[in-house]
Design an enzyme around this catalytic site. Structure first.
Site, PDB file in Angstrom:
ATOM      1  N   LYS A 229       5.870 -53.327  49.348  1.00 45.67           N
ATOM      2  CA  LYS A 229       7.426 -53.574  49.170  1.00 45.67           C
ATOM      3  C   LYS A 229       7.859 -54.120  50.611  1.00 45.67           C
ATOM      4  O   LYS A 229       7.756 -53.590  51.517  1.00 45.67           O
ATOM      5  CB  LYS A 229       8.254 -52.064  48.944  1.00 45.67           C
ATOM      6  CG  LYS A 229       9.644 -52.276  48.912  1.00 45.67           C
ATOM      7  CD  LYS A 229      10.478 -50.993  48.481  1.00 45.67           C
ATOM      8  CE  LYS A 229      11.879 -50.836  48.836  1.00 45.67           C
ATOM      9  NZ  LYS A 229      12.674 -49.726  48.648  1.00 45.67           N
ATOM     10  N   ASP A 234      17.800 -52.711  53.378  1.00 43.54           N
ATOM     11  CA  ASP A 234      18.143 -52.258  52.231  1.00 43.54           C
ATOM     12  C   ASP A 234      19.592 -51.551  52.340  1.00 43.54           C
ATOM     13  O   ASP A 234      19.988 -50.598  52.722  1.00 43.54           O
ATOM     14  CB  ASP A 234      17.332 -51.309  51.562  1.00 43.54           C
ATOM     15  CG  ASP A 234      17.766 -50.561  50.188  1.00 43.54           C
ATOM     16  OD1 ASP A 234      18.662 -51.190  49.550  1.00 43.54           O
ATOM     17  OD2 ASP A 234      17.139 -49.671  49.769  1.00 43.54           O
ATOM     18  N   LYS A 241      24.636 -48.006  50.058  1.00 44.38           N
ATOM     19  CA  LYS A 241      24.421 -46.779  50.838  1.00 44.38           C
ATOM     20  C   LYS A 241      25.561 -46.213  51.625  1.00 44.38           C
ATOM     21  O   LYS A 241      26.351 -47.078  52.361  1.00 44.38           O
ATOM     22  CB  LYS A 241      23.110 -46.841  51.614  1.00 44.38           C
ATOM     23  CG  LYS A 241      21.922 -47.201  50.814  1.00 44.38           C
ATOM     24  CD  LYS A 241      20.602 -47.220  51.622  1.00 44.38           C
ATOM     25  CE  LYS A 241      19.587 -47.421  50.948  1.00 44.38           C
ATOM     26  NZ  LYS A 241      19.019 -46.191  50.035  1.00 44.38           N
ATOM     27  N   ASP A 252      12.601 -50.914  55.518  1.00 41.71           N
ATOM     28  CA  ASP A 252      12.264 -50.881  53.983  1.00 41.71           C
ATOM     29  C   ASP A 252      11.253 -51.900  53.588  1.00 41.71           C
ATOM     30  O   ASP A 252      10.857 -51.946  52.612  1.00 41.71           O
ATOM     31  CB  ASP A 252      13.464 -50.908  53.361  1.00 41.71           C
ATOM     32  CG  ASP A 252      13.414 -50.229  51.893  1.00 41.71           C
ATOM     33  OD1 ASP A 252      12.824 -49.390  51.798  1.00 41.71           O
ATOM     34  OD2 ASP A 252      14.271 -50.717  50.979  1.00 41.71           O
ATOM     35  N   ASP A 311      20.227 -49.913  44.133  1.00 39.50           N
ATOM     36  CA  ASP A 311      19.629 -49.497  45.341  1.00 39.50           C
ATOM     37  C   ASP A 311      18.369 -49.090  44.746  1.00 39.50           C
ATOM     38  O   ASP A 311      17.456 -48.800  45.822  1.00 39.50           O
ATOM     39  CB  ASP A 311      20.434 -48.264  45.780  1.00 39.50           C
ATOM     40  CG  ASP A 311      20.215 -47.923  47.247  1.00 39.50           C
ATOM     41  OD1 ASP A 311      19.368 -48.623  47.735  1.00 39.50           O
ATOM     42  OD2 ASP A 311      20.493 -46.604  47.652  1.00 39.50           O
ATOM     43  N   GLU A 313      15.968 -51.007  44.141  1.00 42.48           N
ATOM     44  CA  GLU A 313      15.650 -52.536  43.941  1.00 42.48           C
ATOM     45  C   GLU A 313      14.138 -52.524  44.413  1.00 42.48           C
ATOM     46  O   GLU A 313      13.498 -53.683  43.894  1.00 42.48           O
ATOM     47  CB  GLU A 313      16.394 -53.226  45.371  1.00 42.48           C
ATOM     48  CG  GLU A 313      15.683 -52.984  46.671  1.00 42.48           C
ATOM     49  CD  GLU A 313      15.968 -51.629  47.286  1.00 42.48           C
ATOM     50  OE1 GLU A 313      16.521 -50.829  46.802  1.00 42.48           O
ATOM     51  OE2 GLU A 313      15.113 -51.475  48.134  1.00 42.48           O
ATOM     52  N   ARG A 315      11.473 -51.189  43.134  1.00 42.63           N
ATOM     53  CA  ARG A 315      10.642 -51.039  41.968  1.00 42.63           C
ATOM     54  C   ARG A 315      10.912 -52.431  41.222  1.00 42.63           C
ATOM     55  O   ARG A 315       9.890 -52.737  40.402  1.00 42.63           O
ATOM     56  CB  ARG A 315      11.111 -49.947  41.065  1.00 42.63           C
ATOM     57  CG  ARG A 315      12.422 -49.898  40.544  1.00 42.63           C
ATOM     58  CD  ARG A 315      12.835 -48.442  40.054  1.00 42.63           C
ATOM     59  NE  ARG A 315      13.151 -47.600  41.116  1.00 42.63           N
ATOM     60  CZ  ARG A 315      13.725 -46.423  40.965  1.00 42.63           C
ATOM     61  NH1 ARG A 315      13.840 -45.852  39.880  1.00 42.63           N
ATOM     62  NH2 ARG A 315      14.008 -45.551  42.018  1.00 42.63           N
TER      63      ARG A 315
HETATM   64  N1  BES Z   1      14.640 -47.645  50.234  1.00 37.50           N
HETATM   65  C1  BES Z   1      15.095 -46.776  49.529  1.00 37.50           C
HETATM   66  C2  BES Z   1      14.334 -45.508  49.540  1.00 37.50           C
HETATM   67  C3  BES Z   1      14.411 -44.907  50.949  1.00 37.50           C
HETATM   68  C4  BES Z   1      15.164 -43.576  51.282  1.00 37.50           C
HETATM   69  C5  BES Z   1      13.249 -45.225  51.533  1.00 37.50           C
HETATM   70  C6  BES Z   1      15.104 -42.848  52.396  1.00 37.50           C
HETATM   71  C7  BES Z   1      13.294 -44.348  53.164  1.00 37.50           C
HETATM   72  C8  BES Z   1      13.934 -43.627  53.403  1.00 37.50           C
HETATM   73  C9  BES Z   1      15.221 -47.052  48.006  1.00 37.50           C
HETATM   74  O1  BES Z   1      15.430 -48.541  47.682  1.00 37.50           O
HETATM   75  C10 BES Z   1      16.374 -46.457  47.465  1.00 37.50           C
HETATM   76  O2  BES Z   1      17.511 -46.442  47.881  1.00 37.50           O
HETATM   77  N2  BES Z   1      16.077 -45.487  46.431  1.00 37.50           N
HETATM   78  C11 BES Z   1      17.170 -45.003  45.630  1.00 37.50           C
HETATM   79  C12 BES Z   1      17.008 -45.219  44.173  1.00 37.50           C
HETATM   80  C13 BES Z   1      17.930 -44.301  43.398  1.00 37.50           C
HETATM   81  C14 BES Z   1      19.251 -45.139  43.422  1.00 37.50           C
HETATM   82  C15 BES Z   1      17.532 -44.294  41.967  1.00 37.50           C
HETATM   83  C16 BES Z   1      16.755 -43.230  46.366  1.00 37.50           C
HETATM   84  O3  BES Z   1      15.994 -42.876  46.227  1.00 37.50           O
HETATM   85  O4  BES Z   1      17.947 -42.663  46.637  1.00 37.50           O
HETATM   86 ZN    ZN Z   2      17.449 -49.110  47.859  1.00 35.52          ZN
HETATM   87 ZN    ZN Z   3      14.683 -49.771  49.019  1.00 29.47          ZN
END
Ligand code: BES
Ligand code: ZN
Ligand code: ZN
Length: 461
Positions: A229, A234, A241, A252, A311, A313, A315
């Site tokens: 990824k 992000d 966020k 990220d 968020d 994104e 996947r």
């Molecule tokens: N990049 C984030 C995941 C992340 C969180 C990485 C903390 C490192 C530290 C990812 O893109 C994300 O925001 N995931 C969300 C998904 C949700 C909206 C379904 C998450 O895990 O909160």
């Molecule tokens: Zn995200």
């Molecule tokens: Zn992310």
């Protein structure tokens, strides 16, 4: 760290004597050269010795636990003078290698943006008959690849833009890696709606980079494909966020940087294994053209996705890269991604989440993880999690249930594979807010040593 191997005897200056048993230590202490007073026992394996105005330490290697030796090496670095002699009296080549590894991994700072940097690399002269020049060279390339990954992760998005990242990836060409870059028009032609969708709100055009190491004498007929990824920042997109959840999001692209780091290492060491690395690269930002919740996008595979949260994104861009991997008829595909907060909450910084369809290789990866102390915890792919991805208007959604997000994300990816596949969610260990032993604050390079060890265990005897 500047590390040189010497064969001659001990010299004046800051010295560290390395032994692997109390017996050897005792014999050394009876020796005139080492007739010294033990000042205090710091830990059960580290004895601090002072001789007149000279500093000497004895490092007692652990025979069983390599991580103790890495930690011991890292602990001692702070005590090193600018030039330190290591005198290896042990009979433990594995132990001394781990000790040196910890020492070298600790000697890192990301200070290129400081106008006044106070960090100085140490010079170490090793007197040992336990390690070969080849060992030292391998350690040096391992550490240099881990540092490359750390540097990439530490770079902010206003410096490491898509174009800059591509430029740096292209520097792997000097090692014999071939690099091919697909930009927007090509991604459009390939109908990569996942990468293009996330890229809609971005400053820079997306890229999918294919980097390949294909040695003449590779031991695998079909390639192993690594997918990482590469979200350079992000923001969450329009599902922005909040609070301080955005603070570390320059990291990220940790997944991409890990798989590229291990490719650099494999190429430097010329491992006899055919590896293809696919890194989808974009930012996830807002500019008025970004995706909004409810949007439907068509993926490279032809499947449609209802984007319920912008968020989620990672996947979306991984899915297109995973579909693209099919055309290489892979033996195995491993993806690495800072994918979910859910994985972070499970592992903290101490390890990563693993899941997938290839039980044998999952086992092998876990074993490699224990070897290098980049540990993995497997999450179950229970079918109930998949139901949560159902969409009323498209084939699937990108969201799933709020509980068990790490697994939902895994199931989302599973929709885009038709080969043996393993998913590593490194959201926890890729980036730290505190330093710990040989792991610095910021990018850690987690996964480089893990995957390298996995390849070595599998393909190098
Ligand atoms: N990049 C984030 C995941 C992340 C969180 C990485 C903390 C490192 C530290 C990812 O893109 C994300 O925001 N995931 C969300 C998904 C949700 C909206 C379904 C998450 O895990 O909160
Ligand atoms: Zn995200
Ligand atoms: Zn992310």
């Amino acid at each position: 760290m500047e590390l040189v191997l010497e064969k001659e005897g001990i010299k004046k200056g800051n010295k560290i004597i390395i032994v692997d048993s109390k017996k050897v230590l005792k014999s050394k202490l009876n020796d005139k050269e080492y007739k010294v007073a033990i000042a205090k026992l710091k830990t059960d394996y580290l004895v601090d010795i002072s001789v007149l105005d000279e500093q000497k330490y004895v490092a007692l290697l652990n025979v069983k636990h390599q991580e103790k030796n890495r930690k011991l090496g890292a602990e001692l670095v702070d005590k090193f003078s600018e030039r330190t002699f290591l005198y290896d009296c042990s009979n433990n080549s594995k132990g001394i290698s781990s000790f040196l590894e910890g020492m070298m991994l600790k000697d890192y700072a990301f200070n290129k943006y400081k106008t006044k940097a106070d960090f100085k690399h140490k010079k170490v002269i090793l007197i040992s008959s336990n390690v070969s020049l080849g060992n030292i060279q391998e350690l040096k390339s391992l550490v240099s690849s881990v540092f490359q990954t750390r540097d990439w992760v530490n770079e902010p998005v206003n410096k490491l833009t898509t174009n800059q990242y591509i430029k740096e990836i292209k520097s792997l060409k000097s090692l014999g890696v071939s690099v091919e870059v697909f930009r927007k028009s090509k991604l459009e032609a390939l109908n990569m709606g996942g990468i293009l969708g996330v890229n809609q709100g971005s400053h820079d055009e997306a890229a999918l980079v294919k980097s390949e190491w294909k040695p003449k004498k590779s031991k695998n007929q079909k390639p192993i494909v690594l997918v990482g990824k590469g979200v350079l920042f992000d923001t969450g997109g329009i599902n922005i966020k909040t609070g301080n959840f955005m603070n570390d999001m320059k990291a990220d692209m940790g997944g991409a940087s890990t798989v590229l780091g291990v490719l650099k290492l494999i190429a430097t060491q010329e491992l006899p294994v055919h590896v293809i690395v696919l890194t989808p690269i974009t930012e996830n930002r807002i500019n008025g053209k970004e995706l909004v919740p409810g949007d439907v996008i068509k993926m490279h595979s032809g499947k449609t996705v209802e984007v319920l949260n912008t968020d989620a994104e990672g996947r979306l861009i991984l899915a297109d890269a995973l579909t693209f991997a099919q055309k290489f008829n892979p033996l195995l595909v491993i993806d690495a991604a800072t994918l979910t907060g859910s994985a972070y909450r499970i592992t903290a910084n101490h390890g990563a989440v693993i899941m997938g369809t290839d039980e044998k290789n999952i086992k092998a990866l876990k074993k490699a993880g224990e070897d290098v102390y980049e540990r993995l915890i497997e999450l179950p792919m229970w079918e109930e999690f998949e139901e949560a991805l159902k969409s009323s208007i498209a084939d699937i959604t990108n969201l799933g249930s709020s509980e068990g997000q790490a697994v939902c994300a895994g199931f989302f990816l599973k929709n885009f594979i038709d080969y043996p596949w393993i998913h590593l969610d490194i959201a926890g260990p890729a980036f730290r807010n505190t330093e710990s032993c040989y792991l610095p604050k910021g990018g850690t390079g987690f996964g480089v040593r893990l995957l390298y060890q996995f390849f070595k265990n599998k393909f190098v005897v």
